[in-house]
Motif scaffolding. Structure first.
Motif, short mmCIF file in Angstrom:
data_model
loop_
_atom_site.label_atom_id
_atom_site.label_comp_id
_atom_site.label_asym_id
_atom_site.label_seq_id
_atom_site.Cartn_x
_atom_site.Cartn_y
_atom_site.Cartn_z
N ALA A 261 0.83 -1.21 0.00
CA ALA A 261 0.00 0.00 0.00
C ALA A 261 0.86 1.26 0.00
O ALA A 261 0.57 2.21 -0.74
N LEU A 262 1.93 1.27 0.79
CA LEU A 262 2.80 2.45 0.81
C LEU A 262 3.50 2.64 -0.53
O LEU A 262 3.63 3.76 -1.01
N MET A 263 3.95 1.55 -1.14
CA MET A 263 4.61 1.68 -2.44
C MET A 263 3.63 2.21 -3.48
O MET A 263 3.98 3.10 -4.27
N ILE A 264 2.43 1.70 -3.48
CA ILE A 264 1.41 2.18 -4.43
C ILE A 264 1.08 3.65 -4.15
O ILE A 264 0.93 4.45 -5.08
N GLN B 294 -6.58 -0.74 -5.16
CA GLN B 294 -7.92 -0.15 -5.09
C GLN B 294 -8.15 0.51 -3.74
O GLN B 294 -8.77 1.59 -3.66
N THR B 295 -7.64 -0.09 -2.67
CA THR B 295 -7.76 0.49 -1.33
C THR B 295 -7.09 1.86 -1.29
O THR B 295 -7.66 2.83 -0.79
N VAL B 296 -5.88 1.94 -1.82
CA VAL B 296 -5.14 3.21 -1.84
C VAL B 296 -5.89 4.24 -2.67
O VAL B 296 -6.07 5.38 -2.24
N PHE B 297 -6.36 3.86 -3.86
CA PHE B 297 -7.09 4.80 -4.71
C PHE B 297 -8.35 5.30 -4.02
O PHE B 297 -8.66 6.49 -4.07
N ASP B 298 -9.07 4.38 -3.36
CA ASP B 298 -10.28 4.77 -2.63
C ASP B 298 -9.96 5.74 -1.50
O ASP B 298 -10.66 6.74 -1.30
N LEU B 299 -8.89 5.46 -0.78
CA LEU B 299 -8.50 6.34 0.33
C LEU B 299 -8.08 7.72 -0.18
O LEU B 299 -8.40 8.74 0.43
N PHE B 300 -7.37 7.75 -1.31
CA PHE B 300 -6.90 9.03 -1.86
C PHE B 300 -8.06 9.91 -2.32
O PHE B 300 -7.89 11.12 -2.47
N GLU B 301 -9.22 9.33 -2.55
CA GLU B 301 -10.40 10.12 -2.94
C GLU B 301 -11.08 10.77 -1.75
O GLU B 301 -11.90 11.65 -1.91
#
Length: 141
Positions: free
Chosen positions: A17-20, A60-67
């Motif tokens: 997750a951190l790398m993404i 997808q988790t990272v993208f969702d959090l970034f929104e």
């Protein structure tokens, strides 16, 4: 007898997750960065038992959090809750490698690396050594 509910993220999920997050921080997922993430997951001992299919879930988790407005704070909360302290420097080193993979450190990547350093309480001297190593590994020939 109560059954303990497993953590939603494994330590390896946290690393991925951190790398993404570093790759996505400038809103452009560069091929060199994605290749670096894949190489890390395929080759490093910390990922030996990792289910590579989980990378898509973590992305997808990272993208969702970034929104979300407080998404970065939520990501750091998940990482702190699920990543053992002995892997904090590993996490920072992997994040630095992803940021340096395309040969250019973008402002957003630098800010996120600073946040990771702070959130994972990486000692400044250790951080400098990790950063120098990443720079040296990714210098053009």
């Amino acid at each position: 007898m109560t059954r303990e509910i497993p953590h939603p993220l494994t330590p390896q999920d946290s690393l991925v997750a951190l790398m993404i997050a570093v790759s996505a921080s400038d809103e452009q997922l560069r091929t060199a960065e994605l290749v670096k993430i894949e190489q890390a997951v395929n080759n490093l001992p910390v990922f030996a038992a990792y289910d590579i299919d989980r990378m898509h879930i973590m992305a997808q988790t990272v993208f969702d959090l970034f929104e979300q407005e407080d998404g970065l704070d939520a990501l750091f909360g998940l990482v702190r809750d699920n990543l053992p302290e002995h892997l904090f420097e590993t996490a920072y080193a992997l994040a630095c490698d992803v940021a340096a993979a395309d040969g250019t450190l973008h402002e957003e990547e630098l800010r996120l690396l600073e946040e990771i350093r702070y959130e994972l309480t990486i000692d400044r001297l250790h951080a400098a050594a990790i950063e120098r190593g990443a720079r040296a590994r990714h210098l053009p020939g």
